[in-house]
Motif scaffolding. Structure first.
Motif, PDB file in Angstrom:
ATOM      1  N   ASP A  90     -74.872 -15.423  35.324  1.00 36.72           N
ATOM      2  CA  ASP A  90     -74.865 -16.790  35.852  1.00 36.72           C
ATOM      3  C   ASP A  90     -73.464 -17.379  35.988  1.00 36.72           C
ATOM      4  O   ASP A  90     -73.325 -18.529  36.405  1.00 36.72           O
ATOM      5  CB  ASP A  90     -75.711 -17.708  34.951  1.00 36.72           C
ATOM      6  N   GLU A  91     -72.447 -16.601  35.639  1.00 36.42           N
ATOM      7  CA  GLU A  91     -71.076 -17.105  35.756  1.00 36.42           C
ATOM      8  C   GLU A  91     -70.466 -16.605  37.065  1.00 36.42           C
ATOM      9  O   GLU A  91     -70.291 -15.412  37.271  1.00 36.42           O
ATOM     10  CB  GLU A  91     -70.218 -16.648  34.572  1.00 36.42           C
ATOM     11  N   ARG A  92     -70.133 -17.538  37.935  1.00 35.58           N
ATOM     12  CA  ARG A  92     -69.633 -17.200  39.267  1.00 35.58           C
ATOM     13  C   ARG A  92     -68.159 -16.833  39.265  1.00 35.58           C
ATOM     14  O   ARG A  92     -67.710 -16.017  40.071  1.00 35.58           O
ATOM     15  CB  ARG A  92     -69.869 -18.400  40.182  1.00 35.58           C
ATOM     16  N   MET A 111     -57.118  -8.020  44.598  1.00 39.81           N
ATOM     17  CA  MET A 111     -56.824  -8.312  45.996  1.00 39.81           C
ATOM     18  C   MET A 111     -58.078  -8.865  46.664  1.00 39.81           C
ATOM     19  O   MET A 111     -59.168  -8.294  46.526  1.00 39.81           O
ATOM     20  CB  MET A 111     -56.337  -7.056  46.711  1.00 39.81           C
ATOM     21  N   ILE A 112     -57.910  -9.977  47.382  1.00 39.86           N
ATOM     22  CA  ILE A 112     -59.025 -10.653  48.036  1.00 39.86           C
ATOM     23  C   ILE A 112     -58.891 -10.603  49.556  1.00 39.86           C
ATOM     24  O   ILE A 112     -59.866 -10.591  50.273  1.00 39.86           O
ATOM     25  CB  ILE A 112     -59.094 -12.140  47.596  1.00 39.86           C
ATOM     26  N   HIS A 113     -57.672 -10.567  50.071  1.00 32.43           N
ATOM     27  CA  HIS A 113     -57.405 -10.593  51.514  1.00 32.43           C
ATOM     28  C   HIS A 113     -57.892 -11.881  52.157  1.00 32.43           C
ATOM     29  O   HIS A 113     -58.618 -11.882  53.152  1.00 32.43           O
ATOM     30  CB  HIS A 113     -58.023  -9.378  52.196  1.00 32.43           C
ATOM     31  N   HIS A 114     -57.490 -12.992  51.565  1.00 30.12           N
ATOM     32  CA  HIS A 114     -57.717 -14.315  52.155  1.00 30.12           C
ATOM     33  C   HIS A 114     -56.728 -14.484  53.307  1.00 30.12           C
ATOM     34  O   HIS A 114     -55.669 -13.862  53.314  1.00 30.12           O
ATOM     35  CB  HIS A 114     -57.479 -15.374  51.065  1.00 30.12           C
ATOM     36  N   PRO A 115     -57.038 -15.327  54.337  1.00 31.63           N
ATOM     37  CA  PRO A 115     -56.079 -15.496  55.432  1.00 31.63           C
ATOM     38  C   PRO A 115     -54.701 -15.967  54.988  1.00 31.63           C
ATOM     39  O   PRO A 115     -53.699 -15.678  55.642  1.00 31.63           O
ATOM     40  CB  PRO A 115     -56.749 -16.565  56.309  1.00 31.63           C
ATOM     41  N   ARG A 120     -67.830 -10.134  41.592  1.00 31.76           N
ATOM     42  CA  ARG A 120     -67.216 -11.450  41.843  1.00 31.76           C
ATOM     43  C   ARG A 120     -66.197 -11.373  42.982  1.00 31.76           C
ATOM     44  O   ARG A 120     -66.127 -12.285  43.807  1.00 31.76           O
ATOM     45  CB  ARG A 120     -66.529 -11.978  40.586  1.00 31.76           C
ATOM     46  N   VAL A 121     -65.421 -10.296  43.040  1.00 28.08           N
ATOM     47  CA  VAL A 121     -64.446 -10.154  44.116  1.00 28.08           C
ATOM     48  C   VAL A 121     -65.149 -10.089  45.465  1.00 28.08           C
ATOM     49  O   VAL A 121     -64.741 -10.738  46.439  1.00 28.08           O
ATOM     50  CB  VAL A 121     -63.569  -8.903  43.886  1.00 28.08           C
ATOM     51  N   LYS A 122     -66.246  -9.333  45.537  1.00 26.39           N
ATOM     52  CA  LYS A 122     -66.952  -9.219  46.817  1.00 26.39           C
ATOM     53  C   LYS A 122     -67.689 -10.504  47.163  1.00 26.39           C
ATOM     54  O   LYS A 122     -67.793 -10.864  48.343  1.00 26.39           O
ATOM     55  CB  LYS A 122     -67.891  -8.022  46.794  1.00 26.39           C
ATOM     56  N   ASN A 123     -68.195 -11.204  46.164  1.00 26.23           N
ATOM     57  CA  ASN A 123     -68.780 -12.520  46.439  1.00 26.23           C
ATOM     58  C   ASN A 123     -67.725 -13.463  47.011  1.00 26.23           C
ATOM     59  O   ASN A 123     -67.980 -14.198  47.967  1.00 26.23           O
ATOM     60  CB  ASN A 123     -69.372 -13.119  45.167  1.00 26.23           C
ATOM     61  N   ARG A 124     -66.531 -13.441  46.404  1.00 29.21           N
ATOM     62  CA  ARG A 124     -65.459 -14.302  46.891  1.00 29.21           C
ATOM     63  C   ARG A 124     -65.020 -13.879  48.288  1.00 29.21           C
ATOM     64  O   ARG A 124     -64.735 -14.722  49.152  1.00 29.21           O
ATOM     65  CB  ARG A 124     -64.272 -14.242  45.929  1.00 29.21           C
ATOM     66  N   LEU A 125     -64.976 -12.564  48.522  1.00 26.25           N
ATOM     67  CA  LEU A 125     -64.591 -12.064  49.833  1.00 26.25           C
ATOM     68  C   LEU A 125     -65.601 -12.496  50.892  1.00 26.25           C
ATOM     69  O   LEU A 125     -65.231 -12.899  51.996  1.00 26.25           O
ATOM     70  CB  LEU A 125     -64.466 -10.541  49.811  1.00 26.25           C
TER      71      LEU A 125
END
Length: 399
Positions: free
Chosen positions: A28-30, A58-62, A183-188
């Motif tokens: 339950d922790e995002r 690494m997230i690869h945000h713009p 969590r990384v893929k959720n954020r991605l």
């Protein structure tokens, strides 16, 4: 689970308990930084003398490559710092353990108690020595398809980590890799949706609004902007210059809209569609404030373009208010989350009229009534609008 910190590892609370917590009790922790901080505290309770830890993903945000999660002894929560794309060109990264891991090292270990002249010269080691740390270890954290991130641990224990401590930390890594990858893929996924469809639409899509035809009616202020003579510019300027010009123009137009509570729904070539729902307080006024700021930003951009010998950019903006259908439209396998309806068509027609009437910003009478008397508007007159039976009373805004 409530054992005090710094207990002996042979007690009931062990690294195995930390692994169990990671795999079973963090669903339950995002946020990964919160998980990582609590994990470090639990490691201390399991007898692992961790006093500093970091996780580099690494997230690869713009706008940024990834993030660094840093935890130190005494912190209740870990600290998240964004990492820019140019980090790999900086000396602090080139001369770092993280670079060694990304270059393929399976482990980086440094005894911080020995003479600094005998070890590696990484600046981070001097920083840790100054804080009384005695031992440091970094490992790759493997995600699927060969993705490598970095996790590090350090201690101030005399003699550093012993073999049992290292074995315990290594036992932890597979569970941390699984939890962090989720969590990384959720954020991605969120980043990609926010980048390509906008923040509000992305929340709806993630909540399940993915069926073709699903949507809702929204009462909104609508803005459509388009560049003038861009075909001529794109035919006569190098590709990279054209892309840079477009990006500068979209920055100037978009950022004020977002600051004032709006959402950019679509870039169409050199055009842009944005709305501010009337559920936002003073939505119409906010839209005109955004238009005024965008015009100032375009003046600054054109001055900069002129200094570098680039073409000045001219544009037209059409603004209307009304009901729009907001939702999924497209083919069975390729959908677009956008707005449609007569109100959108009206905004588009007004934008087209800006060229004919030599005005930069044209507003409908409906929008002028909705925004009230806060702004100085010029009545332009009544004009026929393609696709609408009756002439439309138009106003210009010079903000």
């Amino acid at each position: 689970m409530n054992a005090p910190p710094n207990i002996d590892p042979v007690t009931a609370y062990s690294v195995g308990d930390v692994v169990h917590w990671l795999t079973n009790d963090t669903r339950d922790e995002r946020f990964l930084d919160k998980i990582f901080g609590e994990m470090c505290i639990r490691l201390q309770r399991a007898g692992i003398p961790v006093e500093r830890a970091s996780l580099h993903v690494m997230i690869h945000h713009p706008q940024w490559l990834g993030g660094r999660i840093m935890w130190a002894d005494g912190m209740r929560e870990a600290e998240l710092t964004r990492v820019d794309y140019d980090v790999r060109e900086r000396s602090e990264y080139i001369d770092s353990p993280g670079n060694e891991i990304h270059e393929g090292a399976a482990e980086v270990r440094e005894n911080l108690e020995r003479d600094p002249s005998l070890g590696r010269k990484h600046a981070v080691y001097d920083e840790m020595r100054a804080k009384g740390l005695t031992d440091y270890v970094a490992w790759p954290l493997y995600h699927t398809l060969g993705k490598r991130h970095v996790v590090t641990f350090a201690t101030g224990r005399p003699g550093g980590f012993d073999d049992a401590h290292i074995a315990g930390l290594l036992k932890l890594l597979p569970a941390l890799a699984l939890v962090s990858e989720i969590r990384v893929k959720n954020r991605l996924a969120r980043t990609l949706l926010e980048t390509y469809v906008g923040s509000h639409a992305s929340e709806l899509i993630l909540a399940g609004a993915t069926r073709r035809g699903s949507g809702t009616t929204v009462h909104a202020a609508i803005m459509i902007c388009d560049l003038r003579d861009f075909t001529r510019i794109s035919d006569n300027w190098p590709r990279d210059d054209v892309i840079d010009l477009l990006n500068g123009y979209f920055d100037a137009m978009s950022e004020p809209i977002v600051r004032h509570g709006g959402e950019i729904l679509k870039f169409i070539g050199d055009g842009m569609l944005a709305i501010i729902p009337l559920s936002e307080p003073k939505a119409c006024a906010n839209l005109l404030h955004a238009v005024a700021e965008a015009r100032q930003a375009m003046v600054a951009l054109n001055e900069k373009n002129s200094e570098t010998g680039r073409a000045s950019l001219n544009y037209g903006i059409g603004v209307h208010v009304g009901d729009v259908m907001y939702g999924n439209i497209g083919s069975r396998t390729r959908l677009d989350f956008t707005v449609i309806g007569p109100a959108v068509n009206m905004a588009s027609r007004l934008e087209a009229l800006t060229k004919q009437l030599s005005r930069t910003v044209l507003l409908s009478r409906a929008f002028a009534d909705a925004v009230g008397g806060e702004f100085d508007l010029e009545r332009v007159g009544e004009f026929p609008v393609r696709g609408f039976n009756d002439p439309i009373e138009l106003f210009a805004y010079h903000g």
